[in-house]
Design an enzyme around this catalytic site. Sequence first.
Site, short mmCIF file in Angstrom:
data_model
loop_
_atom_site.label_atom_id
_atom_site.label_comp_id
_atom_site.label_asym_id
_atom_site.label_seq_id
_atom_site.Cartn_x
_atom_site.Cartn_y
_atom_site.Cartn_z
N PHE A 166 1.60 9.97 3.35
CA PHE A 166 2.71 9.16 4.59
C PHE A 166 2.73 8.05 4.92
CE2 PHE A 166 -2.01 8.41 4.42
CZ PHE A 166 -2.10 7.67 5.32
N ASP A 167 2.56 7.32 4.57
CA ASP A 167 3.62 5.78 4.81
C ASP A 167 2.86 4.96 3.49
OD1 ASP A 167 4.05 3.70 6.60
OD2 ASP A 167 1.93 3.18 7.12
N PHE A 215 -5.35 5.45 -0.60
CA PHE A 215 -4.41 4.28 -0.16
C PHE A 215 -4.63 3.45 -1.50
CE2 PHE A 215 -6.23 4.58 3.32
CZ PHE A 215 -4.67 4.58 4.62
N TYR A 230 0.54 -1.22 0.02
CA TYR A 230 0.01 -0.09 0.24
C TYR A 230 1.01 1.22 0.18
CZ TYR A 230 1.04 0.05 4.97
OH TYR A 230 2.21 0.71 5.86
N ILE A 258 -7.58 0.32 10.32
CA ILE A 258 -9.21 0.79 9.85
C ILE A 258 -9.86 -0.22 9.28
CG2 ILE A 258 -7.43 2.56 9.53
CD1 ILE A 258 -8.00 3.22 6.73
N TYR A 294 -8.95 7.64 10.52
CA TYR A 294 -8.29 7.88 12.42
C TYR A 294 -9.14 8.91 12.23
CZ TYR A 294 -4.67 5.45 10.24
OH TYR A 294 -3.54 3.64 9.50
#
Length: 110
Positions: A39-40, A102, A29, A59, A85
Amino acid sequence: FTMGVEVESITPGDGVTFPKPGQTVTAHYVGTLADGSKFDSSRDKGRPFQFVIGVGQVIQAWDEGMQKMSVGETAKLTCTPDYGYGLRGFPPVIPPNSDLTFEVELLGVR
């Protein structure tokens, strides 16, 4: 869309192997904020992410969204804060009340 998660297929999967709650999912992802900033990313870490689907380990966007994907598929999951979140966000990485995107590649299910 209003609330929840939207799944937009980029590359089709096998069309038959869909994750069911309680199974272990392996996926790559890349997560981005509404402004496009990343962010990730499991790709940056060099290893896919594994989790048990449908049991609240991740999530809600992933729990629900990835059940609509088949193995081999790459899709864009876009979610509202309630499926991400929430009001708190995930400081300092994700601001409060953030829509998230994502790009997910479903590698395997067992």
